[in-house]
Design an enzyme around this catalytic site. Structure first.
Site, PDB file in Angstrom:
ATOM      1  CG  ASP A   1      -5.674   4.708   5.531  1.00 38.72           C
ATOM      2  OD1 ASP A   1      -5.680   4.342   4.297  1.00 38.72           O
ATOM      3  OD2 ASP A   1      -4.598   4.820   6.044  1.00 38.72           O
TER       4      ASP A   1
ATOM      5  CG  HIS B   1      -1.645   3.867   4.999  1.00 37.50           C
ATOM      6  ND1 HIS B   1      -2.842   3.563   4.946  1.00 37.50           N
ATOM      7  CD2 HIS B   1      -1.032   2.882   4.104  1.00 37.50           C
ATOM      8  CE1 HIS B   1      -2.986   2.565   4.479  1.00 37.50           C
ATOM      9  NE2 HIS B   1      -1.826   1.921   3.936  1.00 37.50           N
TER      10      HIS B   1
ATOM     11  CB  SER C   1      -0.959   0.153   1.450  1.00 31.62           C
ATOM     12  OG  SER C   1      -0.450   0.153   2.396  1.00 31.62           O
TER      13      SER C   1
END
Length: 166
Positions: A108, A83, A44
């Site tokens: 998210d 992230h 990701s």
């Protein structure tokens, strides 16, 4: 093998494990994070980080900025998520963050706990990424995903401790 050699081998093994534990705890105190080193488990965050990269975290920053790469945990989920901060809001009491993976199409929000729209910087963050080593963490992924590899490694460690002469 006499009893003295067995005790020496046991103490050597105990020394290795206790040294690793002490190093981990020292890093935890210095970085102010319960998990100062994490392994990237998904794609990701590509191209910034690849699966298997080891990340070094620092949790002494008082405020995160948009663009910072953070690691956070969600209540009820055991795997930390790496992230980038997409948006941040703060007041005198707390900083709220919205994150997104570089390789993901959306933010998210769907990963957060129910009715949670932002991450709380003090409660949810494990740390901010300050450095990394590429692909070194792939061994951890192999051990966790491949049962044969895991038992093979344990078997090799056991055999080497049985047959070592030191």
């Amino acid at each position: 093998m006499n009893i003295r050699q067995q005790i020496t081998q046991f103490l050597s093994l105990a020394y290795v494990f206790s040294s690793a534990f002490m190093l981990w705890k020292t890093l935890s105190v210095i970085a102010n994070s319960h998990s100062p080193i994490v392994v990237v488990l998904s794609g990701s965050m590509e191209p910034a980080f690849q699966r298997g990269d080891i990340l070094f975290l620092w949790n002494r920053d008082h405020q995160q900025k948009v663009g910072d790469i953070v690691v956070y945990e969600i209540d009820g989920k055991s795997i930390p998520i790496v992230h980038r901060v997409l948006r941040e809001h703060h007041n005198s009491e707390k900083q709220l963050l919205l994150t997104k993976g570089d390789n993901n199409a959306v933010d998210d929000l769907s990963l957060y706990a129910k009715k949670q729209q932002y991450l709380n910087q003090k409660q949810d963050l494990v740390g901010t990424v300050k450095g990394y080593l590429p692909f070194i963490g792939y061994v951890t992924i192999l051990i966790s995903e491949n049962v044969y590899f895991k038992y093979g490694m344990l078997g090799l460690l056991g055999l080497s401790s049985l047959f070592s002469n030191e």
